[in-house]
Structures are given as C-alpha cells and as structure tokens.
Design an enzyme around this catalytic site. Structure first.
Site: not given
Ligand code: XIL
Length: 393
Positions: A179, A223, A262, A291, A293
C-alpha cells in the site's frame, strides 16, 4: 453478543505452481521459479474442494488465517480441506513480531507455518514494509525524535533481514511492500507515507533487495488495493505498472504483484481486472489476488444479513468474476480470500454498516459465493466443453 475476531498469520511454498505454469522470473536478480521447497503437497481436500479443483490447473487457493484459531476443529477443518496456501492475517506484521524493541514473538507465524507443512500448504508472508500496524515503540520514537531517520533505516533493515531469515525456506510469496500508492488521479507513490516521508521512495526497492538477500528463493511481491481497475479510472494501476516497469529495469528483485481484491457491491465489478493483471504479467511478473472479499451493507455486524436482496446475487457474482480474471491470466498463481467466514472478517470492524464479505456465513456454512468459486474451478479444471455447431443463426 458480537462474535468477531481479528484475522491473523501464516506461510511456505513449492515449486509446483510456478514450474507447472512454466513462468520465468522477473528481474535478473530474481529467484528462479524453484521457490518453496516444502515437501510435495498432499492433497488434503476432497475431489470437489476448492484446493483440489484448483490444483488441476496449478492454481493455489488461499485464505488469511488466525493461527491460534486452528485449535478450533470446525475452523481448522475448513482451512485444511479447502485451501492450499495460507497467510497470517496479522502475525507476521511488525507490530506483532516485535511488540517490545529487541524481543521477537514469532509464535503466531510459526504456528501457521507448522500447520501448513502438515497439510501440504504453502505460505504467503504478509507483510514486511507497511505504514500500518507498526510497533508503538517505533512510531512513538520517530514522533518524539528519539529515533532518527538514520536509526529508522537501520531498524527497518534489521526487521526485514531478521524476519525473512527466521522464515527462510518456508515462505512461497512475501508481500514485501504494501500500500504505497495514492488513491488520487493521477496516482503515485504517496510522499506522505510514513516510510517515504522519512526515508525517501527508494526505501521500497531497498526492502526488496534486503528480502532477496535473506531468502533468495522466496517470490517477492508488491501488494496493494485498487490496482486492477477498482478505482474506476485505472489511475492507480497505471502508476503501479509504470513503477514496476522502472523497478524491473533497475534490476530490483520483484517477482510479483498482488491485487488485494477488497471489493464492495455498491461500486460494481471493475471491468479492467483481467487486462490489468495481464499487463502486470507482461512485465514478466507473477500476479495474485491476495485478500479477496466482497462486502455489502448488512442489518448488523453479528447476523450480517444483506439489507439489499440483490446484494445476495452481486456478492457471489463479484467473487466469481474476480476468480475468472485470475483464471484468464496464466501468470496468476494464487487466489487468496481474506478470511473465509463472515464472523472472522475484518470488514464489520473497518467499514461501518458493511459485512457479508466472505464465502462462508457466520456459522461457517458455505454461501453462494463458495459454490460459485467451486463451479468456476470445476469448469476450469476440466475445461468447459466446446459449443455445439448449429446452422441456425
Ligand atoms: C487487516 C486485518 O485483517 C485486521 O485483523 C487488522 O486489524 C487490520 O488489518 N489490507 C492489508 C491487510 O494488507 O493486512 C489488512 O488486514 C486488511 C487491508
């Protein structure tokens, strides 16, 4: 009662995927495709499990895991049966691995690595360089001036070397940097990022070099979110693509790029995803969805019933489209969901009013999104039949 836990940790890898796909590695200095080195994966899942179906085309299906929840049978069984790569949701982040300066806690990561080894799974390490979830001693020290920029750089170097060394040989893909790009149009490396503002944008390349030095066989990933057209303008993808091309030209050992994936049903499915993944792959990089969802508005954070009935169709649809974008690009070597059950998802805690973001419900029963992914993988595994010919137009 609100049943929700935080996602956490995990990690290892094999040669199988990259070799099966016959993909060459990116930069000159980059590792050969002969990354992790775990024993040959045992096929733990039933023939119609996500992992078994995906294995037929050399794709790894992954999930973020809360390592210490692996002691819960219902949770553990799904991780073992359905997934062939695991990621610690939090347990490899700096905040967790070095809560007190100079004292490491690898317990969560080690727990997940062990589980992965026992279940023929690879591990995605997440994440070495990020502005979030840093230890308080570090951010406080920087803020009050007791940690200078020179010392900060030395601390980061030690962190990367020590963590990658601790897990050496056990990580398939490392999310080295996470990020760094702005959400603006045009996008670029965020000058206000914690690391960039103190150490300059070059620190990102440095982290890749250090990680490569500590584990030359791990696949090293950049990432980020919204880098496959989710922003609507494709500005962020354009910026990341240009930066990756430049890094590779400079010989920085970057092997892959991960789109977090996401999604949110209120924005519709990003139409550019396949093209964007293919464009990264054209640089010689592996790609991954890291990741996944798909969130939507829900009645409350416990039951997580979508408030719009159409969302129950949009949610699995977007999961399916995202998997298909990955399936369409040979260099897409893994598709990871950010937790598999709604009760464990980070979404209700971070996006007010939203939830229903994963592929299992709050009682760990598979949702339509699970069955859509299963069907997509089934078709991909066996090859959808050619259409019949017809003379009628
Ligand atoms: C999130 C976790 O799932 C949570 O448990 C934590 O509180 C915050 O981070 N992008 C990412 C992940 O790269 O590391 C994040 O994970 C979600 C967003």
């Amino acid at each position: 009662m609100r049943h929700r836990r935080l996602l956490a940790a995990g990690a290892v890898g094999t040669v199988v995927v990259a070799a099966a796909l016959g993909i060459s590695s990116a930069a000159g200095a980059a590792p050969s495709a002969s990354a992790p080195r775990a024993s040959a994966p045992r096929d733990e899942g039933a023939p119609d499990s996500l992992r078994a179906l995906a294995a037929k085309i050399g794709l790894r299906i992954g999930t973020a895991v809360i390592p210490f929840d692996l002691n819960t049978p219902a949770y553990r069984d799904i991780v073992a049966d359905q997934f062939s790569v695991v990621t610690p949701g939090n347990e490899m982040k700096w905040q967790v691995v070095e809560p007190t300066r100079g004292t490491y806690d690898w317990s969560g990561g080690d727990r997940l690595v062990k589980f992965a080894e026992e279940h023929g799974q690879l591990v995605r390490g997440h994440t070495l360089l990020w502005h979030n979830q840093l230890p308080a001693w570090l951010t406080t020290g920087v803020a009050n001036g007791t940690i200078s920029d020179t010392e900060l750089r030395a601390l980061l170097h030690k962190h990367v070397i020590d963590e990658v060394t601790h897990f050496k040989g056990k990580i398939w893909q490392w999310d080295v940097a996470n990020e760094f790009f702005t959400d603006s149009n045009p996008s670029g490396i965020n000058p206000n990022d914690f690391w960039v503002s103190h150490l300059g944008a070059g620190i990102i390349a440095e982290a890749f070099r250090w990680a490569h030095q500590a584990d030359p066989h791990a696949l090293l990933f950049y990432n980020d979110y919204n880098i496959a057209g989710e922003d609507g303008t494709n500005a962020k993808s354009d910026a990341v693509y240009a930066w990756l091309r430049q890094m590779l030209a400079e010989g920085v050992p970057i092997n892959g790029v991960g789109d977090q994936g996401h999604l949110d049903t209120q924005y519709g499915f990003p139409t550019q995803m396949t093209q964007d993944l293919r464009r990264y792959a054209s640089l010689g990089l592996k790609v991954a969805i890291t990741e996944a969802d798909v969130r939507t508005f829900v009645n409350n954070p416990t039951a997580q019933v979508p408030t719009d009935h159409l969302a129950t169709f949009a949610q699995p649809y977007e999961f399916s489209q995202m998997l298909k974008a990955c399936l369409a690009v040979r260099q897409c070597i893994s598709f990871t969901v950010w937790g598999f059950g709604d009760a464990d998802s980070w979404i209700p805690g971070f996006f007010t009013g939203e939830g229903y973001a994963t592929i299992y419900d709050v009682n760990l029963q598979p949702k339509p999104a699970y069955f859509d992914l299963q069907q997509d993988l089934q078709l991909a595994a066996y090859g959808a039949p050619h259409r019949v010919h017809t003379d009628q137009h």
